[in-house]
Scaffold this motif. Structure first.
Motif, PDB file in Angstrom:
ATOM      1  N   GLY A 196      39.177  35.740  36.038  1.00 41.34           N
ATOM      2  CA  GLY A 196      38.990  36.731  37.105  1.00 41.34           C
ATOM      3  C   GLY A 196      37.920  36.393  38.116  1.00 41.34           C
ATOM      4  N   GLU A 197      37.480  35.135  38.189  1.00 44.83           N
ATOM      5  CA  GLU A 197      36.477  34.767  39.183  1.00 44.83           C
ATOM      6  C   GLU A 197      37.049  34.925  40.592  1.00 44.83           C
ATOM      7  N   ARG A 198      36.186  35.286  41.539  1.00 48.02           N
ATOM      8  CA  ARG A 198      36.610  35.423  42.929  1.00 48.02           C
ATOM      9  C   ARG A 198      36.131  34.255  43.790  1.00 48.02           C
ATOM     10  N   PRO A 209      43.952  44.667  29.643  1.00 49.76           N
ATOM     11  CA  PRO A 209      44.219  45.343  30.919  1.00 49.76           C
ATOM     12  C   PRO A 209      45.126  44.488  31.802  1.00 49.76           C
ATOM     13  N   ALA A 210      45.908  45.146  32.632  1.00 48.28           N
ATOM     14  CA  ALA A 210      46.888  44.439  33.456  1.00 48.28           C
ATOM     15  C   ALA A 210      46.245  43.397  34.368  1.00 48.28           C
ATOM     16  N   GLN A 211      45.065  43.697  34.895  1.00 49.95           N
ATOM     17  CA  GLN A 211      44.409  42.729  35.782  1.00 49.95           C
ATOM     18  C   GLN A 211      44.095  41.440  35.029  1.00 49.95           C
ATOM     19  N   ARG A 212      43.649  41.556  33.778  1.00 50.65           N
ATOM     20  CA  ARG A 212      43.360  40.364  32.986  1.00 50.65           C
ATOM     21  C   ARG A 212      44.629  39.543  32.774  1.00 50.65           C
ATOM     22  N   ILE A 213      45.730  40.218  32.495  1.00 49.07           N
ATOM     23  CA  ILE A 213      46.993  39.503  32.279  1.00 49.07           C
ATOM     24  C   ILE A 213      47.445  38.827  33.565  1.00 49.07           C
ATOM     25  N   ALA A 214      47.318  39.523  34.695  1.00 52.40           N
ATOM     26  CA  ALA A 214      47.714  38.947  35.982  1.00 52.40           C
ATOM     27  C   ALA A 214      46.856  37.730  36.323  1.00 52.40           C
ATOM     28  N   ASP A 215      45.561  37.809  36.038  1.00 56.12           N
ATOM     29  CA  ASP A 215      44.675  36.673  36.295  1.00 56.12           C
ATOM     30  C   ASP A 215      45.060  35.471  35.430  1.00 56.12           C
ATOM     31  N   ARG A 216      45.392  35.721  34.183  1.00 58.25           N
ATOM     32  CA  ARG A 216      45.786  34.630  33.297  1.00 58.25           C
ATOM     33  C   ARG A 216      47.106  34.010  33.764  1.00 58.25           C
TER      34      ARG A 216
END
Length: 305
Positions: free
Chosen positions: A122-124, A211-218
């Motif tokens: 999740g780094e930006r 969480p969905a954001q973690r899955i999307a990032d992966r």
């Protein structure tokens, strides 16, 4: 010393800056593709097209490579995604030692897959570090760093070429400063170090309790390999495109349903949902998630089964 496409912009930059390339060291040709035909590394292709000698040793710690390179009397070894850990005989061979072009802002993401793990975590922003090499795993003093933003839609596949280009630019900048003795090496803070270990196939298996954001990032970080996959009644389903959104806090993780006109909504941890818009069922071509649902003839089911 470098093997894949990531190293080629560093070669381009060195050549354009007027540095003399005495040799390119790459890993041996490896089988690739459906026919398992031997494929030359990207750096070897670059070097042969320009008449630069190429060395491809199977081993680097038996003294033979150090002997061959020593005979060339290099001023410096440059390493970019070579894929092998060098011993002291190579690190101390040249008067200026060895410098590495690493695809992260060290000490974060030391190791073999810094680009993938930076996105997956999740780094930006990320960047490149030009590092004076020692015998540790990316533990040497940092000579220069340059920062690069990670876009919301970036995958490892789209980010890697930009980082590689930035690495080439940073490399020649660092070498010019190094030659003028205008660089101050900065010791890494080991307490802030993180490991970007080599990826395995199982890293792509989706844990729907996240969480969905973690899955999307992966998913983005692991594109193109190992990707993100789940199972439906024992058969693999690869997720190709998806976005996180708020979900039903009471839904069971992995519970999937048709999201009218949008795709396949899958319940995730922390009351979130992942809306999958494109996927690839095992043994079938990639397809729109709505087409998949139409073929399945079900509007609700459990993934991860």
């Amino acid at each position: 010393m470098g093997t894949p496409a990531f190293a080629v912009p560093s070669l381009d930059a060195l050549a354009a800056a007027g540095h003399e390339l005495l040799a390119v060291v790459a890993q041996p040709d490896r089988p690739a593709g459906r026919g398992n035909a031997l494929r030359a590394p990207a750096t070897k292709v670059w070097a042969e097209a320009r008449g630069v000698p190429v060395l491809q040793p199977e081993k680097v710690r038996d003294g033979r490579l150090a002997s061959e390179l020593g005979a060339l009397r290099p001023d410096l070894l440059v390493v970019a995604a070579y894929g092998r850990i060098l011993g002291s005989d190579l690190l101390t061979l040249a008067p200026w030692g060895a410098v590495n072009v690493h695809g992260s802002l060290l000490p974060k993401y030391r190791g073999a897959a810094p680009i993938q793990w930076a996105i997956a975590e999740g780094e930006r922003e990320t960047g490149v570090s030009i590092m004076q090499m020692d015998e540790g795993l990316d533990t040497g003093d940092v000579l220069l760093q340059r920062v690069l933003e990670i876009g919301a839609d970036d995958t490892a596949e789209t980010l890697a070429p930009r980082l590689a280009a930035l690495g080439g630019e940073a490399l020649v900048e660092a070498l010019a400063l190094l030659e003028r003795r205008a660089l101050v090496p900065v010791r890494q803070d080991g307490a802030r170090a993180t490991l970007a270990r080599i990826l395995e196939k199982e890293d792509g298996r989706v844990d729907w309790t996240l969480p969905a954001q973690r899955i999307a990032d992966r998913l983005r970080g692991f594109t193109p390999w190992p990707g993100a996959f789940t199972t439906l009644e024992g058969r693999a389903v690869k997720l190709l495109e998806a976005r996180p959104e708020p979900g039903d806090p009471g839904a069971s993780p992995g519970a999937a349903r048709r999201a009218a006109g949008r795709g396949l909504a899958v319940a995730c941890g922390a009351g979130t949902a992942l809306v999958v818009t494109r996927l690839q069922p095992e043994g079938k071509p990639a397809q729109d998630a709505l087409a998949f649902l139409n073929g399945l003839r079900r509007d609700a089911f459990q993934l991860g089964t």
